[in-house]
Write a protein that holds these residues in place. Structure first.
Motif, mmCIF file in Angstrom:
data_model
loop_
_atom_site.group_PDB
_atom_site.id
_atom_site.type_symbol
_atom_site.label_atom_id
_atom_site.label_comp_id
_atom_site.label_asym_id
_atom_site.label_seq_id
_atom_site.Cartn_x
_atom_site.Cartn_y
_atom_site.Cartn_z
ATOM 1 N N LEU A 1 0.841 -1.176 0.000
ATOM 2 C CA LEU A 1 0.000 0.000 0.000
ATOM 3 C C LEU A 1 0.885 1.237 0.000
ATOM 4 C CD1 LEU A 1 -3.003 1.021 0.413
ATOM 5 C CD2 LEU A 1 -2.435 1.105 2.843
ATOM 6 N N VAL A 2 0.567 2.202 -0.851
ATOM 7 C CA VAL A 2 1.186 3.517 -0.766
ATOM 8 C C VAL A 2 0.073 4.510 -0.471
ATOM 9 C CG1 VAL A 2 3.165 3.014 -2.244
ATOM 10 C CG2 VAL A 2 1.088 3.914 -3.274
ATOM 11 N N VAL A 3 0.370 5.471 0.394
ATOM 12 C CA VAL A 3 -0.615 6.487 0.749
ATOM 13 C C VAL A 3 -0.007 7.855 0.513
ATOM 14 C CG1 VAL A 3 -1.863 5.051 2.401
ATOM 15 C CG2 VAL A 3 0.061 6.422 3.175
ATOM 16 N N GLY A 4 -0.892 8.804 0.204
ATOM 17 C CA GLY A 4 -0.407 10.137 -0.111
ATOM 18 C C GLY A 4 -1.358 11.222 0.315
ATOM 19 N N ASP A 5 -1.124 12.401 -0.230
ATOM 20 C CA ASP A 5 -1.943 13.560 0.084
ATOM 21 C C ASP A 5 -3.347 13.407 -0.491
ATOM 22 O OD1 ASP A 5 0.325 14.582 1.237
ATOM 23 O OD2 ASP A 5 0.714 16.050 -0.339
ATOM 24 N N ALA A 6 -4.245 14.227 0.005
ATOM 25 C CA ALA A 6 -5.622 14.304 -0.504
ATOM 26 C C ALA A 6 -6.332 12.949 -0.469
ATOM 27 C CB ALA A 6 -5.645 14.900 -1.907
ATOM 28 N N ARG A 7 -6.092 12.187 0.594
ATOM 29 C CA ARG A 7 -6.766 10.898 0.799
ATOM 30 C C ARG A 7 -6.555 9.924 -0.350
ATOM 31 N NH1 ARG A 7 -12.006 13.955 2.704
ATOM 32 N NH2 ARG A 7 -11.995 14.301 0.485
ATOM 33 N N THR A 8 -5.352 9.898 -0.906
ATOM 34 C CA THR A 8 -5.048 8.984 -2.000
ATOM 35 C C THR A 8 -4.338 7.750 -1.476
ATOM 36 O OG1 THR A 8 -2.996 10.164 -2.443
ATOM 37 C CG2 THR A 8 -4.908 10.769 -3.760
ATOM 38 N N ALA A 9 -4.623 6.633 -2.098
ATOM 39 C CA ALA A 9 -3.968 5.367 -1.765
ATOM 40 C C ALA A 9 -4.014 4.469 -2.987
ATOM 41 C CB ALA A 9 -4.661 4.689 -0.584
ATOM 42 N N MET A 10 -2.978 3.662 -3.137
ATOM 43 C CA MET A 10 -2.931 2.649 -4.188
ATOM 44 C C MET A 10 -2.462 1.361 -3.525
ATOM 45 S SD MET A 10 -3.600 3.991 -7.264
ATOM 46 C CE MET A 10 -2.655 3.305 -8.599
ATOM 47 N N ARG A 11 -2.954 0.232 -4.015
ATOM 48 C CA ARG A 11 -2.524 -1.039 -3.443
ATOM 49 C C ARG A 11 -2.041 -1.975 -4.530
ATOM 50 N NH1 ARG A 11 -7.399 -5.121 -2.199
ATOM 51 N NH2 ARG A 11 -8.518 -4.773 -4.130
ATOM 52 N N THR A 12 -1.196 -2.899 -4.105
ATOM 53 C CA THR A 12 -0.728 -3.957 -4.980
ATOM 54 C C THR A 12 -0.972 -5.282 -4.283
ATOM 55 O OG1 THR A 12 1.150 -4.865 -6.205
ATOM 56 C CG2 THR A 12 1.660 -3.801 -4.116
ATOM 57 N N LEU A 13 -1.305 -6.272 -5.060
ATOM 58 C CA LEU A 13 -1.491 -7.623 -4.531
ATOM 59 C C LEU A 13 -0.433 -8.569 -5.065
ATOM 60 C CD1 LEU A 13 -5.380 -7.845 -4.923
ATOM 61 C CD2 LEU A 13 -4.070 -7.220 -2.882
ATOM 62 N N ASP A 14 0.482 -8.040 -5.903
ATOM 63 C CA ASP A 14 1.464 -8.891 -6.569
ATOM 64 C C ASP A 14 2.897 -8.379 -6.413
ATOM 65 O OD1 ASP A 14 1.404 -6.670 -8.209
ATOM 66 O OD2 ASP A 14 0.450 -7.711 -9.890
ATOM 67 N N GLY A 15 3.216 -7.839 -5.261
ATOM 68 C CA GLY A 15 4.587 -7.412 -4.998
ATOM 69 C C GLY A 15 5.011 -6.156 -5.725
ATOM 70 N N GLY A 16 4.059 -5.376 -6.230
ATOM 71 C CA GLY A 16 4.379 -4.120 -6.882
ATOM 72 C C GLY A 16 4.392 -4.171 -8.396
ATOM 73 N N SER A 17 4.073 -5.308 -8.991
ATOM 74 C CA SER A 17 4.022 -5.366 -10.455
ATOM 75 C C SER A 17 2.909 -4.508 -11.014
ATOM 76 C CB SER A 17 3.848 -6.808 -10.928
ATOM 77 O OG SER A 17 5.003 -7.553 -10.596
#
Length: 105
Positions: free
Chosen positions: A86-102
């Motif tokens: 999971l990466v989180v950032g400003d303005a309530r943003t988030a992205m997730r990976t289920l495959d080690g970042g691919s």
């Protein structure tokens, strides 16, 4: 009198060294780093920057899914042992990976 505190351990100097990089990817502020193994690490920062290293930080590559739109500022990254991240950032943003970042969503 009672004895003083135990002596502090002597820590060896950290094995830091300069790394040559493509300077263009480091013209933005970086805010978070996460090591996911002895050789693998991630750095997150402004202008949608997510960098990945698989050689203990000797080289860094901009993840191909990021850095083009300059939409987000990422502040922190976290990964579990199962490849979920999971990466989180400003303005309530988030992205997730289920495959080690691919791939990220």
């Amino acid at each position: 009198p009672p004895p003083g505190p135990p002596p502090r351990p002597a820590f060896p100097p950290l094995p830091w060294s300069a790394v040559q990089t493509d300077s263009a990817i480091f013209e933005v502020q970086m805010y978070g780093v996460k090591w996911t193994g002895e050789e693998e690490a991630w750095i997150v920062g402004e202008q949608d920057t997510i960098l990945h290293s698989t050689d203990a930080g000797m080289t860094w590559a901009l993840h191909p899914q990021f850095g083009r739109g300059f939409r987000y500022t990422w502040r922190s990254a976290s990964f579990g042992p199962d490849g979920r991240g999971l990466v989180v950032g400003d303005a309530r943003t988030a992205m997730r990976t289920l495959d080690g970042g691919s791939s990220w969503r």
